[in-house]
Design a protein around this motif. Structure first.
Motif, PDB file in Angstrom:
ATOM      1  N   TYR A 657       1.342  -4.968   1.427  1.00 16.25           N
ATOM      2  CA  TYR A 657       1.050  -6.255   2.053  1.00 16.25           C
ATOM      3  C   TYR A 657       2.281  -7.114   2.307  1.00 16.25           C
ATOM      4  N   CYS A 658       3.392  -6.833   1.634  1.00 15.57           N
ATOM      5  CA  CYS A 658       4.552  -7.714   1.821  1.00 15.57           C
ATOM      6  C   CYS A 658       5.713  -7.040   2.547  1.00 15.57           C
ATOM      7  N   VAL A 659       5.667  -5.736   2.741  1.00 14.27           N
ATOM      8  CA  VAL A 659       6.674  -5.064   3.566  1.00 14.27           C
ATOM      9  C   VAL A 659       6.011  -4.777   4.907  1.00 14.27           C
ATOM     10  N   VAL A 660       5.920  -5.806   5.727  1.00 12.66           N
ATOM     11  CA  VAL A 660       5.191  -5.747   6.994  1.00 12.66           C
ATOM     12  C   VAL A 660       5.981  -6.484   8.068  1.00 12.66           C
ATOM     13  N   GLY A 754      -4.718  -3.432   8.062  1.00  9.48           N
ATOM     14  CA  GLY A 754      -6.153  -3.175   7.982  1.00  9.48           C
ATOM     15  C   GLY A 754      -6.833  -3.912   6.851  1.00  9.48           C
ATOM     16  N   LEU A 755      -6.160  -4.917   6.254  1.00  4.86           N
ATOM     17  CA  LEU A 755      -6.761  -5.730   5.203  1.00  4.86           C
ATOM     18  C   LEU A 755      -7.768  -6.695   5.818  1.00  4.86           C
ATOM     19  N   VAL A 756      -8.984  -6.736   5.255  1.00  7.79           N
ATOM     20  CA  VAL A 756     -10.001  -7.705   5.662  1.00  7.79           C
ATOM     21  C   VAL A 756     -10.643  -8.259   4.395  1.00  7.79           C
ATOM     22  N   GLU A 804      -9.346  -2.528   2.242  1.00  4.03           N
ATOM     23  CA  GLU A 804      -8.002  -2.611   1.659  1.00  4.03           C
ATOM     24  C   GLU A 804      -6.937  -2.316   2.691  1.00  4.03           C
ATOM     25  N   LYS A 805      -7.181  -1.320   3.536  1.00  4.85           N
ATOM     26  CA  LYS A 805      -6.261  -0.945   4.600  1.00  4.85           C
ATOM     27  C   LYS A 805      -6.958   0.043   5.511  1.00  4.85           C
ATOM     28  N   PHE A 806      -6.336   0.346   6.639  1.00  2.24           N
ATOM     29  CA  PHE A 806      -6.879   1.359   7.533  1.00  2.24           C
ATOM     30  C   PHE A 806      -6.862   2.719   6.835  1.00  2.24           C
ATOM     31  N   GLU A 809      -2.562   5.712   7.477  1.00  5.53           N
ATOM     32  CA  GLU A 809      -1.400   4.836   7.358  1.00  5.53           C
ATOM     33  C   GLU A 809      -0.754   4.633   8.715  1.00  5.53           C
ATOM     34  N   GLY A 810      -0.461   3.372   9.040  1.00  5.99           N
ATOM     35  CA  GLY A 810       0.204   3.053  10.299  1.00  5.99           C
ATOM     36  C   GLY A 810      -0.713   3.109  11.501  1.00  5.99           C
ATOM     37  N   ALA A 811      -2.041   3.239  11.259  1.00  3.11           N
ATOM     38  CA  ALA A 811      -2.965   3.358  12.389  1.00  3.11           C
ATOM     39  C   ALA A 811      -2.946   2.092  13.219  1.00  3.11           C
ATOM     40  N   GLY A 812      -3.200   0.945  12.607  1.00  2.00           N
ATOM     41  CA  GLY A 812      -3.162  -0.324  13.325  1.00  2.00           C
ATOM     42  C   GLY A 812      -4.126  -0.358  14.487  1.00  2.00           C
ATOM     43  N   ASN A 813      -5.075  -1.274  14.524  1.00  2.00           N
ATOM     44  CA  ASN A 813      -6.005  -1.270  15.653  1.00  2.00           C
ATOM     45  C   ASN A 813      -5.369  -1.950  16.844  1.00  2.00           C
ATOM     46  N   PRO A 814      -5.253  -1.278  17.987  1.00  2.00           N
ATOM     47  CA  PRO A 814      -4.597  -1.869  19.147  1.00  2.00           C
ATOM     48  C   PRO A 814      -5.426  -2.976  19.787  1.00  2.00           C
TER      49      PRO A 814
END
Length: 839
Positions: A657-660, A754-756, A804-806, A809-814
């Motif tokens: 969460y902090c290396v973003v 992907g944190l919600v 918690e996350k996607f 890893e690195g998926a990221g929703n466009p």
């Protein structure tokens, strides 16, 4: 009667007159100026002599028939065609010009218009409240990058007509008159003509320059041919040496141009005393001077004129922050420093109280190591704001608890408001406005540092220049999360546009032992980013007053309602207060665990003293660059946002969460907020369709005296200025009470991790009952129902982490996703969602 020959001559005369009148509109050349605009029908009106001839010709129609009726018919038909063609051409021209105006109500800003300036802005946020006339004119006249087929650039003022002052008061209220519209059409038409002329001149100049270049090359070739007769050709090694020297010179120039205040230190003689810059300044400035001399030597070796001024020379244009304005700002800052030093009994004591009572003491006289990095950071923030032509405000945004909110006092007496009044005139001297944004929130809503840090981008402006953090009471007893959150906050703020430093306020004492070492280690580790923390009671102690003896004698300065802090008996603005009860109130150091007005004055003075010293250091740097002939706007223009790889490895926070590369986004439905929402409540739209959406936004119904305190409530109840006591913070959320309320849908921003998470209101431990264990709630993401067994309480007791996350890893929703929360049959207790947190 006219003869046939006379009628023929009359017809030719009319035809020639029409051609002479309509010729310029058809692009024909004319030696005389173009006529003023006139109605197209007036072109076909005959003169008095022509009407006489026509009348006389109508007496004997048979004569006309005998004199060439065919030729006359052809003439009339030709004239009709010419008139109609001209009418169409003028109508087309008018339609084209009027098409350049925005399609809005008369003399209003276009509500659909927006422009990207660091972030998306509209007429209201970009020009409506601009007070500096020069800046307003610059913004209104800037092209917005939308050319038409004729390369006519639309200007911002054509869309923001009202905000740019293109209409008067009457027009703004009753609409724009036809005369104003016609004048605007003429103005745009003139702009088109001017652009065409400029383009023609530019083309001609380009041709002249090309011819000059060709001639110069030809002469140079001849000169080389002549010199080769008496000179040997250089070897490859010699060529390489010459090329290397040129590259070294270019590298020096690039280093000089790329220099930024982030890399510029404060020299040992560059003090904050407001004096002229001395000769023995920082090593960096000396290096720049050497590089400038090298560059000048290079210019001289190339036979450049020695008197040619460098771009942005000392006598050149450095923008709105002129040398005169610099001197005025310096005087205002120095006057404030002098006043505060006198108020706290001299510079040595003022320094101990207001600069030494930090985790890492501030040193503006001889900084080195991390102290220098910390000074550089805050001075850089000041300098960047001062020299920018676009920045009108310097913003300090505060996130924190009821201490930040100013509870148990009138809101007027909170330290942020006192700081605004104390430090504001320094920025006025710089032609800017100093703004404090107080997003302090009382503990009744259940918030603390763990969830509110995720909302920094909404709670305060994302364009804040400095961030204050005052959640320290809530950190007591926590030796884990507080370091995670502080470190995360420092790292996240470096992803904001102005990369603000984080300054922590504690109203207690400097920490000792292992705990103190841990906090100091964090301050040293992030010194480059300006992180530091101030401790109010340690500042009092460092002033020299013997609080221990007082306490042994039964005198506790920090007891509830005690008046006088050992140095002063009342605030400066309370010294002349005519109402004795109010004056007594302004003498209080602490109320409960909150500072009173006198305690807040010391906090305000500390920040004002620190920032004034930083301002003086920034002014010295700016002046040094001006003296070197460097435009300070260019020196401080290369801000950029660092990638996560450029920040140091985290010491405490979760790298997930902090290396973003992004700042967490938040929808905070409590009040107040000053920034940008992340998630948004949407109506009539969800991923499942056809569902009732009756959730309502709710806010706590506070009365005027909420958290004001009994003493000031009694004083102000009958006063006309009672509004100064009203606090800004309110609990709130979007609420459902039964299944009849259906579903609430949130449109989520794009996410990197992907944190919600969602938070409830109101209480510190509502997450389990309201969300985690509530079988009458159904939560879906992207149309799929989420499994509640995978949820957990996070980041504090009022919030639940849904994702918690996607998965990858690195998926990221466009694209944007949707989160829906549905109230099911059987729901009997209210559900209130105060926050939606995403990352």
């Amino acid at each position: 009667m006219p003869s046939a020959k006379e009628l023929e001559e009359f017809g030719l005369e009319v035809e020639q007159e029409h051609h002479s009148l309509i010729g310029p509109s058809n692009g024909g050349a004319s030696a005389s100026p173009a006529p003023s605009r006139r109605h197209s029908l007036s072109l076909s009106t005959p003169s008095k002599e022509q009407r006489s001839l026509l009348q006389s010709s109508n007496v004997r129609p048979s004569r006309l028939l005998r004199l060439g009726i065919f030729k006359w018919s052809i003439l009339v038909l030709s004239l009709a065609i010419v008139v109609f063609v001209h009418l169409k051409q003028e109508r087309d021209e008018t339609d084209y010009v009027e098409a350049q105006l925005p399609e809005v109500e008369a003399c209003e800003d276009d509500p659909e218009f927006s422009v990207m300036v660091k972030s998306e802005k509209n007429c209201a946020t970009y020009v409506e409240h601009v007070e500096r006339k020069d800046l307003l004119e610059t913004r209104c006249n800037q092209p917005i990058g939308i050319p038409d087929e004729n390369e006519f650039q639309k200007l911002l003022k054509h869309f923001c007509r009202k905000s740019c002052g293109l209409c008067g008061t009457e027009d703004a209220e009753e609409g724009v008159s036809d005369d104003v519209i016609d004048a605007k059409v003429d103005e745009i038409a003139e702009e088109i003509e001017v652009k065409e002329v400029e383009e023609q001149i530019e083309m001609e100049m380009k041709e002249v320059e090309e011819e000059a270049d060709d001639l110069e090359k030809e002469l140079a070739q001849k000169e080389n041919d002549n010199s080769d007769n008496g000179r040997s050709v250089p070897s490859e090694d010699e060529k390489g040496s010459e090329d290397g020297e040129e590259e070294d010179s270019e590298d020096d120039n690039e280093r000089q141009d790329d220099h930024s205040a982030e890399d510029t230190g404060i020299g040992s003689d560059s003090t904050s005393e407001g004096k002229e810059a001395k000769k023995d300044t920082s090593v960096d400035v000396e290096r720049e001077a050497d590089e400038a001399n090298d560059s000048n030597s290079e210019d001289e070796s190339n036979d450049e004129p020695k008197t040619k001024a460098k771009e942005g020379s000392a006598n050149g244009d450095f923008g709105s922050f002129t040398l005169d304005r610099l001197q005025s700002t310096r005087k205002a800052a120095q006057d404030l420093v002098d006043m505060l030093e006198a108020y706290y009994y001299g510079k040595p004591q003022a320094t101990r109280m207001m600069l030494d009572a930090w985790l890492s003491p501030w040193n503006f006289d001889n900084p080195d190591g991390t102290a220098r990095e910390r000074v550089d950071k805050i001075a850089d923030a000041m300098a960047r704001a001062l020299v920018s032509d676009d920045q009108e405000e310097f913003i300090i945004g505060t996130i924190g608890s009821s201490v930040a909110a100013g509870h148990d006092n009138c809101h007027y007496d909170a330290y942020e408001n006192q700081l605004e009044r104390t430090f504001g005139h320094v920025w006025e001297a710089a032609g800017m406005k100093f703004v404090t944004q107080n997003a302090g929130q009382g503990g009744g809503c259940g918030d603390d540092y763990r969830n509110q840090a995720y909302c920094v981008k909404q709670n305060v402006s994302p364009e804040a220049d400095v961030i204050h953090y005052t959640w320290t009471y809530f950190e007591e007893g926590d030796d884990v999360d507080k370091y995670k959150i502080r470190e995360s906050l420092v790292r996240w703020t470096q992803m904001l546009p102005r990369r603000p430093p984080v300054h922590v306020l504690s109203v207690l004492w400097l920490p000792k032992g292992d705990h103190g070492e841990k906090e100091r280690d964090l301050a040293e580790y992030y010194a480059k980013y300006g992180y530091n923390a101030f401790y109010m009671r340690s500042g009092h102690v460092l002033g020299g007053y013997d609080y221990e003896t007082d306490k042994k004698n039964g005198i506790d300065v920090y007891a509830w309602g005690f008046m006088g802090d050992g140095y002063h008996n009342v605030t400066r603005y309370g010294a002349n207060e005519p109402n004795q009860n109010r004056k007594d109130s302004l003498s209080v150091v602490m109320r409960n665990w909150h500072p009173g007005p006198l305690g807040f004055e010391f906090v305000s003075d500390t920040f004002a003293y620190l920032y004034s010293k930083a301002m003086l250091a920034a002014l010295d740097l700016i002046e040094q660059h001006m003296n070197l002939g460097q435009d300070p706007r260019k020196v401080w223009s290369k801000m950029g946002i660092p990638s996560k790889e450029l920040l140091p490895e985290p010491k405490h926070c979760d790298p997930t969460y902090c290396v973003v590369d992004a700042v967490p986004e938040c929808l905070n439905l409590e009040k107040p907020t000053y920034g940008l929402q992340g998630a948004r409540v949407v109506e009539g739209q969800n991923t499942r369709g056809g569902e009732i959406q009756n959730w309502k936004v709710w806010h706590e119904d506070n009365d005027r005296w909420h958290m004001v305190g009994k003493q000031d409530t009694a004083i102000f109840q009958k006063r006309d200025d009672k509004e100064m006591c009203l606090h800004l913070d309110y609990c709130g959320g979007v609420s459902a009470t039964s299944s009849d309320d259906g579903t609430v849908v949130f449109r989520l921003p794009r996410m990197e991790v992907g944190l919600v998470a969602i938070c409830g209101c109101c209480g510190k431990e509502v997450a389990k009952e309201m969300f985690l264990e509530n079988e009458f709630l159904e939560i879906s993401y992207g149309g799929a129902v989420l499994d509640r067994t995978e949820w957990d309480v996070f980041p504090n007791g009022k919030c639940v982490r849904l994702m918690e996350k996607f998965p990858t890893e690195g998926a990221g929703n466009p694209e944007h996703a949707f989160l829906s929360v549905k109230a099911l049959e059987g729901l009997s207790e209210p559900v209130r969602i105060s926050h939606v947190i995403t990352l």
